[in-house]
Write an enzyme that holds these catalytic residues in place. Structure first.
Site, PDB file in Angstrom:
ATOM      1  N   ASP A  99      -4.463   1.265  -6.964  1.00 59.12           N
ATOM      2  CA  ASP A  99      -3.175   1.360  -6.278  1.00 59.12           C
ATOM      3  C   ASP A  99      -3.233   0.638  -4.944  1.00 59.12           C
ATOM      4  O   ASP A  99      -2.298  -0.028  -4.544  1.00 59.12           O
ATOM      5  CB  ASP A  99      -2.765   2.825  -6.082  1.00 59.12           C
ATOM      6  CG  ASP A  99      -3.829   3.642  -5.350  1.00 59.12           C
ATOM      7  OD1 ASP A  99      -5.010   3.254  -5.380  1.00 59.12           O
ATOM      8  OD2 ASP A  99      -3.477   4.672  -4.759  1.00 59.12           O
TER       9      ASP A  99
ATOM     10  N   ARG B 141      -6.950   2.922   1.937  1.00 61.13           N
ATOM     11  CA  ARG B 141      -7.079   4.330   2.327  1.00 61.13           C
ATOM     12  C   ARG B 141      -8.043   5.062   1.392  1.00 61.13           C
ATOM     13  O   ARG B 141      -8.620   4.455   0.480  1.00 61.13           O
ATOM     14  CB  ARG B 141      -5.701   5.005   2.328  1.00 61.13           C
ATOM     15  CG  ARG B 141      -5.099   5.147   0.959  1.00 61.13           C
ATOM     16  CD  ARG B 141      -3.729   5.822   1.042  1.00 61.13           C
ATOM     17  NE  ARG B 141      -3.111   5.876  -0.256  1.00 61.13           N
ATOM     18  CZ  ARG B 141      -1.820   5.653  -0.470  1.00 61.13           C
ATOM     19  NH1 ARG B 141      -1.009   5.332   0.530  1.00 61.13           N
ATOM     20  NH2 ARG B 141      -1.327   5.755  -1.684  1.00 61.13           N
ATOM     21  N   ASP B 142      -8.192   6.348   1.606  1.00 56.21           N
ATOM     22  CA  ASP B 142      -9.121   7.116   0.776  1.00 56.21           C
ATOM     23  C   ASP B 142      -8.453   7.430  -0.556  1.00 56.21           C
ATOM     24  O   ASP B 142      -8.102   8.564  -0.850  1.00 56.21           O
ATOM     25  CB  ASP B 142      -9.540   8.407   1.495  1.00 56.21           C
ATOM     26  CG  ASP B 142      -8.340   9.189   1.992  1.00 56.21           C
ATOM     27  OD1 ASP B 142      -7.194   8.722   1.794  1.00 56.21           O
ATOM     28  OD2 ASP B 142      -8.539  10.269   2.560  1.00 56.21           O
ATOM     29  N   GLU B 143      -8.240   6.369  -1.353  1.00 52.47           N
ATOM     30  CA  GLU B 143      -7.622   6.537  -2.662  1.00 52.47           C
ATOM     31  C   GLU B 143      -8.218   5.531  -3.633  1.00 52.47           C
ATOM     32  O   GLU B 143      -9.150   5.850  -4.335  1.00 52.47           O
ATOM     33  CB  GLU B 143      -6.101   6.413  -2.550  1.00 52.47           C
ATOM     34  CG  GLU B 143      -5.423   6.828  -3.834  1.00 52.47           C
ATOM     35  CD  GLU B 143      -4.075   7.477  -3.622  1.00 52.47           C
ATOM     36  OE1 GLU B 143      -3.646   7.647  -2.484  1.00 52.47           O
ATOM     37  OE2 GLU B 143      -3.438   7.809  -4.640  1.00 52.47           O
TER      38      GLU B 143
ATOM     39  N   ASP C 197       0.956   2.396 -11.994  1.00 52.48           N
ATOM     40  CA  ASP C 197       0.959   1.147 -11.235  1.00 52.48           C
ATOM     41  C   ASP C 197       0.506  -0.005 -12.128  1.00 52.48           C
ATOM     42  O   ASP C 197       1.079  -1.095 -12.113  1.00 52.48           O
ATOM     43  CB  ASP C 197       0.013   1.248 -10.024  1.00 52.48           C
ATOM     44  CG  ASP C 197       0.320   2.445  -9.128  1.00 52.48           C
ATOM     45  OD1 ASP C 197       0.638   3.521  -9.673  1.00 52.48           O
ATOM     46  OD2 ASP C 197       0.224   2.314  -7.898  1.00 52.48           O
TER      47      ASP C 197
ATOM     48  N   TRP D 286       3.472   6.817 -16.494  1.00 54.24           N
ATOM     49  CA  TRP D 286       2.059   6.642 -16.119  1.00 54.24           C
ATOM     50  C   TRP D 286       1.209   6.598 -17.400  1.00 54.24           C
ATOM     51  O   TRP D 286       0.570   5.599 -17.689  1.00 54.24           O
ATOM     52  CB  TRP D 286       1.615   7.768 -15.170  1.00 54.24           C
ATOM     53  CG  TRP D 286       1.845   7.395 -13.732  1.00 54.24           C
ATOM     54  CD1 TRP D 286       0.895   7.094 -12.812  1.00 54.24           C
ATOM     55  CD2 TRP D 286       3.103   7.237 -13.054  1.00 54.24           C
ATOM     56  NE1 TRP D 286       1.484   6.746 -11.607  1.00 54.24           N
ATOM     57  CE2 TRP D 286       2.826   6.832 -11.729  1.00 54.24           C
ATOM     58  CE3 TRP D 286       4.442   7.375 -13.421  1.00 54.24           C
ATOM     59  CZ2 TRP D 286       3.832   6.588 -10.797  1.00 54.24           C
ATOM     60  CZ3 TRP D 286       5.448   7.125 -12.492  1.00 54.24           C
ATOM     61  CH2 TRP D 286       5.138   6.732 -11.215  1.00 54.24           C
TER      62      TRP D 286
ATOM     63  N   GLU E  79       3.634  -0.502  -0.185  1.00 55.12           N
ATOM     64  CA  GLU E  79       3.803   0.624  -1.100  1.00 55.12           C
ATOM     65  C   GLU E  79       5.257   1.120  -1.119  1.00 55.12           C
ATOM     66  O   GLU E  79       5.785   1.491  -2.155  1.00 55.12           O
ATOM     67  CB  GLU E  79       2.891   1.772  -0.640  1.00 55.12           C
ATOM     68  CG  GLU E  79       3.002   3.039  -1.465  1.00 55.12           C
ATOM     69  CD  GLU E  79       1.943   4.067  -1.064  1.00 55.12           C
ATOM     70  OE1 GLU E  79       1.495   4.029   0.100  1.00 55.12           O
ATOM     71  OE2 GLU E  79       1.573   4.894  -1.911  1.00 55.12           O
TER      72      GLU E  79
ATOM     73  N   HIS F 166       0.004  -2.607  -2.030  1.00 60.51           N
ATOM     74  CA  HIS F 166       0.300  -1.827  -3.231  1.00 60.51           C
ATOM     75  C   HIS F 166       1.115  -2.734  -4.135  1.00 60.51           C
ATOM     76  O   HIS F 166       2.220  -3.109  -3.803  1.00 60.51           O
ATOM     77  CB  HIS F 166       1.178  -0.634  -2.815  1.00 60.51           C
ATOM     78  CG  HIS F 166       0.608   0.694  -3.155  1.00 60.51           C
ATOM     79  ND1 HIS F 166      -0.390   1.281  -2.426  1.00 60.51           N
ATOM     80  CD2 HIS F 166       0.934   1.587  -4.134  1.00 60.51           C
ATOM     81  CE1 HIS F 166      -0.667   2.473  -2.936  1.00 60.51           C
ATOM     82  NE2 HIS F 166       0.112   2.677  -3.986  1.00 60.51           N
TER      83      HIS F 166
HETATM   84  C1  BGC Z   1      -0.603   6.241  -5.493  1.00 59.09           C
HETATM   85  C2  BGC Z   1       0.362   5.587  -6.423  1.00 59.09           C
HETATM   86  C3  BGC Z   1       0.464   6.412  -7.649  1.00 59.09           C
HETATM   87  C4  BGC Z   1       0.999   7.731  -7.204  1.00 59.09           C
HETATM   88  C5  BGC Z   1       1.389   8.673  -8.257  1.00 59.09           C
HETATM   89  C6  BGC Z   1      -0.087   7.576  -5.128  1.00 59.09           C
HETATM   90  O1  BGC Z   1      -0.878   8.244  -4.244  1.00 59.09           O
HETATM   91  O2  BGC Z   1      -0.888   5.455  -4.391  1.00 59.09           O
HETATM   92  O3  BGC Z   1       0.491   4.278  -6.409  1.00 59.09           O
HETATM   93  O4  BGC Z   1       1.076   5.866  -8.719  1.00 59.09           O
HETATM   94  O5  BGC Z   1       0.216   8.350  -6.225  1.00 59.09           O
HETATM   95  O6  BGC Z   1       2.634   8.949  -8.042  1.00 59.09           O
END
Ligand code: BGC
Length: 806
Positions: free
Chosen positions: A379, A383-385, A392, A444, A658, A679
């Site tokens: 995504d 960041r911490d993700e 996506d 998703w 994003e 994003h």
């Molecule tokens: C992400 C998204 C992802 C979403 C789910 C977010 O935190 O960055 O791109 O699809 O969560 O809704």
């Protein structure tokens, strides 16, 4: 050989080598003989040090071919005699390490010495045992001790073969790397790098026996995906002193990677701090609040001397700006070089127009794709993700394949996706399934049907469908089994909705059924392509039944689309409701006609602005084209007011944001809890740009049949038209396709196209009443196949056509 020696000496000077082999597979006669080895250093600290692993061996024979096959539970850099033998990053990448891990092959032919050699690797936590998002979910997600495994195969001149594999005879030690974490960054003490790989002497005695064995037992397979590389180096464009000793550098674009420090005249023990951020605050300070718990800060402790250079190896950041402190004198921009990293997916596009904002938008799509294609499609990179969000990926894959050759990259991710499928058939939010490990929900989970289908359309490779078919089917069967009676959604299900829409919540039951019908339809088409006739009929019937049920449940007498929200209220009538229904072919006859009107009405009610989120945005312009409203699609594409694609561009965006309002002049930065500036989801608009503005579209899988059917902006002949010239290039699977058009004068537009020798293409344009088409250098040899349409088969090479309005 001489050439290799030259390269070798050059690389030794740079202390790195690129020895990646094209042959990625262990010789057939060999089984994987490497054991898992590691060094169990003190790990109650949150950020344990990466370890150095190696084996000394003597070589007396002449080696004809030397290949090092290596993998890790963690990430590694392979070394031979103290020199890094690859420029790839983060091998072997992220997979579900409990199920499979991939090895890479490094060609060491010509690099071994007679006598003593030391083969080895640096091993860091990476995704296996390091900190990963979502919102720093801690560490040790697959195991707590990273491990390395390798097999060095030496084919000898005398026809023999010698194999050196990781086992208990290997040794390990710590070194200059104090820690390395994707989220926190890397700390390196150059004073401890001296004689690290030495064979003899005091430093050599630091090597201790390794630990053998691992916490997981995945299958070990050859790597199916391109490696991660530094695809370009970027100079810093400017540097500003923020306050005494703190300098902010601007690289002019948002990218993922690291910086290389080029230091001069340093003191031993001098600490350089390097912080990363995507944007600046109004006062010129780095904006880092949106990184959440990701520190994104590196430390380099100098060895001291006239010049030293360093860049991290086991972390990366998403950034445009870098703050450096700890220097002893004022730096200039040459202090830093940006290393932009991404999987090595060959670039297949070029685009240029006379609309600078549109050019920037397309460039932003490219850079955001590169920044997020790092082992898996993520995504965001900052960041911490940084997770493989399925929604996506499915909205963006169609664009990605027009920008780079992503066939292998996505094929590998589809394996991750299948590995992550729940026993029930449901597909998760992210793949590999970690930390955000629940059901994906509509839009998703449907990545399971959409991604294989899109790849098949683009690359024409039936094995993509064959490999994924069972999982696609299990997913659709799962939807069916929980949706009865009447194919309606279950009462309770997880859904993200039309994520980050602009004040226009599309009810989740409408999304659920739209995607259910679409997935069933794609499965039916996939079955047909694979010759599974019975399945094709079954799923075609299912898709039709879901469509019928959708119409009954959600389309009212006026053709308006409504559903029920979580509070039980009747809501809907959003742009996205109509976009999905049109794009997924859910409506027939009168209700289709009415939906067209409603989509146009809903745009009008927003003053011509979009209100769509992740799901609606991908198909918005396609749906408008489908209903014959390219004029509205063009207006939305070139819109600069908020919310629109060009609004961020007018505010200096160098990547896709994003949110539509990541930053606005009135409100400043959006909520720091979720505000990435890299994003790709909204960047999915490039698919429409290349397919309608450029007109380049496959009409059979793999571009064996295709069209170049550009659609002009309605105002192209007007003096003040914003867009009067475009040029697209695309390396399709059958070869290079080009499509360009430009207004020549106030009465004519010239189209220039280029077709490859392979594939059957047609050129097609709409001819307004009273206008005519002439093929340049030729009399008209195209045919007006029906009133108003000029169509001609393409021959290999270049052709041009002039559309004259009088
Ligand atoms: C992400 C998204 C992802 C979403 C789910 C977010 O935190 O960055 O791109 O699809 O969560 O809704």
């Amino acid at each position: 050989m001489i050439f290799r020696i030259l390269i070798l000496s050059l690389c030794l000077a740079l202390n790195t080598l690129s020895a990646e082999s094209v042959e990625n597979t262990l010789p057939e006669s060999l089984e994987w003989s490497g054991q898992w080895v590691g060094l169990d250093v003190e790990r109650d600290t949150n950020y344990p040090p990466p370890v150095y692993l190696s084996k000394r061996f003597d070589l007396a024979d002449t080696v004809e071919k030397a290949t090092f096959y290596a993998t890790a539970l963690g990430i590694f850099d392979p070394y031979l005699n103290g020199v890094r033998v690859t420029d790839s990053w983060f091998s072997p990448g992220w997979t579900d390490y409990t199920k499979r891990v991939y090895y890479r092959a490094f060609d060491l032919t010509g690099l071994l010495k007679n006598g003593e050699n030391r083969i080895g690797a640096i091993l860091a936590d990476g995704w296996y045992s390091g900190h990963i998002g979502w919102k720093d979910s801690g560490r040790n997600h697959y195991g707590s001790q990273p491990r390395f495994s390798g097999v060095l195969v030496l084919d000898l001149a005398d026809g023999g073969r010698r194999i050196i594999s990781t086992d208990a005879s290997w040794q390990g030690r710590t070194g200059p790397l104090e820690y390395a974490s994707f989220l926190r960054g890397e700390k390196y003490d150059a004073r401890n790098a001296v004689d690290l790989w030495a064979m003899k002497g005091e430093s050599a005695s630091a090597w201790q026996p390794v630990v053998v064995g691992s916490e997981v037992s995945p299958v070990i397979q050859p790597h199916p995906s391109p490696r991660i590389i530094t695809f370009t180096e970027l100079p810093a464009l400017s540097v500003d002193e923020q306050e005494a000793g703190r300098y902010v550098f601007d690289f002019g674009r948002n990218f993922a990677g690291v910086v290389r420090l080029n230091l001069r005249n340093t003191q031993p023990g001098q600490i350089i701090q390097i912080k990363h951020g995507e944007r600046l605050q109004a006062d010129g300070e780095l904006y880092t609040a949106n990184l959440r718990s990701a520190d994104a800060t590196n430390y380099y402790i100098c060895k001291g001397g006239e010049s030293e250079s360093w860049s991290p190896r086991f972390t990366f950041h998403g950034f445009q700006y870098v703050e450096v402190s700890g220097l002893e004198s004022t730096p200039d921009t040459s202090l830093l070089t940006g290393l932009a990293i991404s999987n090595d997916t060959p670039v297949v596009y070029d685009f240029e127009s006379d609309h600078p904002l549109l050019n920037q938008l397309v460039s932003n799509v490219y850079w955001t794709q590169r920044a997020n294609f790092i082992s898996i499609p993520t995504d965001c990179p900052q960041r911490d993700e940084r997770l493989g969000w399925t929604g996506d990926a499915q909205v963006f894959v169609g664009t990605a394949a027009y920008i780079c050759d992503v066939r292998q990259f996505f094929n590998k991710w589809l394996t991750d996706l299948r590995d992550s499928q729940f026993d029930s058939g449901q597909i998760p939010m992210v793949a590999p399934r970690k930390v955000a490990d629940g059901a994906g929900g509509p839009g998703w989970s449907d990545a399971m049907t959409i991604v294989p289908w899109v790849l098949y359309q683009r690359y024409g490779d039936l094995s993509i469908l064959a490999d994924n078919y069972e999982s696609m089917k299990r997913y659709v069967d799962y939807l069916e089994s929980r949706s009865r009676p009447g194919f309606l959604p279950p009462v309770k299900f997880h859904a993200f909705g039309d994520w980050l829409n602009h004040n226009a919540d599309t009810p989740i039951d409408v999304i659920y059924q739209s995607y259910f019908a679409y997935s069933a339809q794609l499965l039916a088409q996939s079955a047909a392509a694979l010759g599974r006739t019975a399945d094709a009929e079954t799923y075609e019937a299912l898709a039709e039944a879901v469509r019928v049920s959708f119409n009954k449940a959600h389309v009212d007498e006026d053709g308006k689309i409504y559903g029920t929200n979580k509070k039980g209220e009747r809501v809907g009538d959003t742009q996205t409701c109509y976009v999905m229904a049109i794009a997924f072919d859910l409506l027939r006859g009168e209700s289709l006609e009415k939906a067209k009107g409603h989509l146009v009405r809903r745009l009008g009610e927003r003053d011509g602005l979009l209100s769509t989120g992740f799901l609606g945005t991908r198909d918005l312009l396609h749906a408008l084209s489908q209903i014959g409203r390219d004029d509205l699609a063009y207006a939305l594409l070139l819109e600069e007011r908020y919310p629109s694609w060009l609004f961020p561009v007018t505010h200096g965006a160098t990547s896709i944001w994003e949110r539509w309002d990541g930053w606005t002049p009135d409100k400043g930065f959006q909520d720091v809890g979720m505000n990435s500036f890299s994003h790709y989801a909204y960047g999915a608009v490039y698919e429409w740009i290349v397919q309608r503005v450029g007109g380049i579209r496959p009409t059979a899988p793999g571009f064996t049949h295709y069209e170049i059917a550009p659609v002009l902006p309605p105002d192209i002949l007007q003096e003040d038209a914003a867009l009067t010239r475009v040029s697209f290039g695309f390396d399709s699977p059958v070869g290079r396709i080009r499509s360009a058009w430009q207004r020549v004068d106030k009465n004519s537009v010239k189209f220039s196209v280029e077709a490859p020798a392979e594939g059957k293409g047609v050129f097609r344009i709409t001819v307004p009443e009273g206008a005519s088409v002439r093929q340049e250098g030729n009399d008209v040899d195209g045919v007006l196949i029906r009133a108003g349409v000029f169509e001609t088969p393409l021959v290999a090479g270049s052709q041009s056509f002039v559309l004259s309005y009088k």
